[in-house]
Design an enzyme around this catalytic site. Structure first.
Site, PDB file in Angstrom:
ATOM      1  N   CYS A  31      34.635  37.309  51.650  1.00 28.58           N
ATOM      2  CA  CYS A  31      34.950  36.868  51.010  1.00 28.58           C
ATOM      3  C   CYS A  31      35.416  35.312  51.145  1.00 28.58           C
ATOM      4  CB  CYS A  31      35.581  37.488  49.314  1.00 28.58           C
ATOM      5  SG  CYS A  31      37.237  37.839  49.921  1.00 28.58           S
ATOM      6  N   HIS A  44      40.001  50.449  47.266  1.00 36.29           N
ATOM      7  CA  HIS A  44      39.278  50.492  48.461  1.00 36.29           C
ATOM      8  C   HIS A  44      39.252  50.191  50.026  1.00 36.29           C
ATOM      9  CE1 HIS A  44      37.394  46.580  49.324  1.00 36.29           C
ATOM     10  NE2 HIS A  44      37.999  46.073  47.378  1.00 36.29           N
ATOM     11  N   GLN A  56      46.679  45.071  52.375  1.00 34.08           N
ATOM     12  CA  GLN A  56      46.163  44.749  53.483  1.00 34.08           C
ATOM     13  C   GLN A  56      46.813  46.292  54.390  1.00 34.08           C
ATOM     14  OE1 GLN A  56      42.669  44.971  55.199  1.00 34.08           O
ATOM     15  NE2 GLN A  56      42.155  43.332  54.190  1.00 34.08           N
ATOM     16  N   GLY A  84      42.350  44.750  43.766  1.00 31.66           N
ATOM     17  CA  GLY A  84      43.477  44.120  44.075  1.00 31.66           C
ATOM     18  C   GLY A  84      43.618  42.445  43.591  1.00 31.66           C
TER      19      GLY A  84
HETATM   20  N1  PLP Z   1      44.148  40.458  49.181  1.00 28.55           N
HETATM   21  C1  PLP Z   1      44.314  40.632  50.445  1.00 28.55           C
HETATM   22  C2  PLP Z   1      44.772  40.304  51.694  1.00 28.55           C
HETATM   23  C3  PLP Z   1      42.866  41.626  50.257  1.00 28.55           C
HETATM   24  O1  PLP Z   1      42.665  40.924  51.941  1.00 28.55           O
HETATM   25  C4  PLP Z   1      41.982  41.481  49.658  1.00 28.55           C
HETATM   26  C5  PLP Z   1      40.569  41.711  50.188  1.00 28.55           C
HETATM   27  O2  PLP Z   1      39.725  41.420  50.752  1.00 28.55           O
HETATM   28  C6  PLP Z   1      42.199  41.261  48.752  1.00 28.55           C
HETATM   29  C7  PLP Z   1      43.378  40.893  47.777  1.00 28.55           C
HETATM   30  C8  PLP Z   1      41.476  41.667  47.359  1.00 28.55           C
HETATM   31  O3  PLP Z   1      41.551  43.078  46.655  1.00 28.55           O
HETATM   32  P1  PLP Z   1      39.895  43.450  45.950  1.00 28.55           P
HETATM   33  O4  PLP Z   1      38.797  43.313  46.602  1.00 28.55           O
HETATM   34  O5  PLP Z   1      40.369  45.200  45.344  1.00 28.55           O
HETATM   35  O6  PLP Z   1      39.865  42.166  44.600  1.00 28.55           O
END
Ligand code: PLP
Length: 401
Positions: A327, A201, A179, A72
């Site tokens: 994160c 995921h 999300q 993402g």
């Molecule tokens: N955007 C949002 C709103 C997310 O919650 C996340 C992951 O927590 C991401 C982007 C990033 O996705 P990825 O873990 O596949 O890099």
């Protein structure tokens, strides 16, 4: 011993066994490169294109509008950097102050090369106000990027209206739907979006696979260079097993979305009701109605600095929840940027606890959680005078016993 309770689906979700079964052959005998013209390559290509159609179908897109990425995060990077590079100018990106780091940090990177960045404010529920978007659209804007569902507080933005406003000004609209996808219905045409990010995921698919929806006719420059796969927008040999898993996960999510959304919303309401009854000093974050069905974030008045201890106590008792984004800096006890943007003070913004429910959660798990939580809270410092007497319950395993 009781099995663990996993209530952190916003961080990641367990792989659905049906997804694993679909991926199996592509981790074994079906190893071809989708760009190869021979039999092995054709089998892999066919699987990738089936998955592309499945992912497209989840959001009402055409298959050839789906570009597979490695996450993402990468989809967000491609949307923003790709749109700015394609415009041939540093340009101007309008986004919000509550986006995921994948957007905020990409904006920071673009700002270093002269891109103007406007962060729209949000209200106390985490909603972007139309007026502030309208105001920002008065200047020359390259792209507006507003997330569909917030990962920390679960608030859903009115994407259809915000994108419509943006399109009236002839500006590209991107939404980070990482999300939201698989949890609420999404249709790129009804929403008027040009670009939309997804991640496997978060919907019981594998990690390390994402996708960017790119509306036909939207000009984007690549950010990864090489063999020209994915219509030249994302070079690299495709992660065939991951993509197949993403397709299967999207198909299952689409099929089960309506029932699951209702089930998880009821589940959440019950936990919210019981939690606020058992812990009267608790308060809920995010919009009360416009929200993700299985998402609940709350704070404990007077015990904001005890969040780390509470998480550790719950973890030891077999419960996985989180303090907001997996994160973010929240693990270090820093105030949440999302809560600060929503108007909480420094203290209030430290105290977020997030429960995010998923496909395999049961009512029995909710019952056990509602027994464990007040006991765990009772071990913390502060706010003792706010608490109601706890229900008399049997000893809970782990440190709570
Ligand atoms: N955007 C949002 C709103 C997310 O919650 C996340 C992951 O927590 C991401 C982007 C990033 O996705 P990825 O873990 O596949 O890099």
């Amino acid at each position: 011993m009781n099995p663990r309770i996993y209530f952190d689906h916003s961080a990641t979700t367990p792989l659905d066994p049906r997804v694993l079964a679909a991926m199996g052959p592509f981790l074994g005998g079906a190893f071809g490169n989708p760009s190869s013209l021979h039999h092995e390559g054709r089998i892999a290509r066919e699987a990738v294109e089936t998955a592309r159609a499945q992912v497209a179908s989840l959001i009402g897109a055409d298959p050839d509008e789906i570009i597979f990425t490695a996450s993402g995060t990468e989809a967000d990077n491609l949307a923003l950097i790709g749109a700015v590079r394609a415009s041939g100018r540093p340009g101007h990106i309008v986004t919000t102050s509550i986006e995921h780091a994948a957007i905020l940090e990409t904006c920071r990177f673009l700002a270093e090369s002269g891109t103007k960045i406007t962060h729209l404010p949000v209200d106390a529920d985490g909603l972007v106000e139309h007026k502030s978007l309208l105001r920002a659209l008065q200047s020359n804007v390259t792209l507006v990027s507003i997330m569909a569902a917030n990962n920390v507080v679960g608030t859903l933005q009115p994407i259809e209206e915000l994108a419509h406003l943006t399109k009236l000004h002839g500006v590209l609209f991107h939404t980070d739907a990482v999300q939201a996808a698989g949890k609420i219905p999404l249709d790129v045409n009804r929403l008027h979006v040009d670009l939309l990010s997804l991640s496997a995921h978060k919907l019981h698919g594998p990690k390390g696979v994402g996708a960017l929806y790119v509306r036909k006719g939207v000009r984007l420059s690549p950010i990864v260079f090489g063999g020209g796969q994915e219509r030249g927008l994302r070079s690299a040999t495709e992660n065939v097993a991951g993509i197949v898993g993403f397709g299967a996960a999207a198909a299952i999510a689409r099929e089960e979305l309506a029932g699951e959304a209702t089930r998880l919303a009821q589940f959440r309401e019950r936990i919210a009701r019981e939690l606020t009854r058992a812990l009267p000093h608790s308060y809920l974050f995010g919009h009360p109605v416009q929200r993700l069905p299985g998402h609940l974030s709350f704070g404990l008045h007077g015990q904001e600095r005890e969040v780390g201890k509470l998480l550790a106590t719950l973890d030891a008792a077999g419960v996985a929840i989180s303090a907001g984004s997996a994160c973010s800096a929240n693990h270090s006890g820093e105030p949440s940027g999302v809560l600060l943007a929503m108007g909480y003070d420094d203290e209030g913004a430290r105290g977020l606890l997030r429960l995010s429910l998923g496909r395999f959660n049961t009512q029995q798990e909710a019952d056990r959680f509602l027994e464990i939580l007040p006991r765990a809270v009772a071990t913390l410092n502060g706010a003792a005078t706010h608490q109601q007497p706890l229900r008399s319950i049997d000893a809970v395993p782990g440190v709570l016993a």
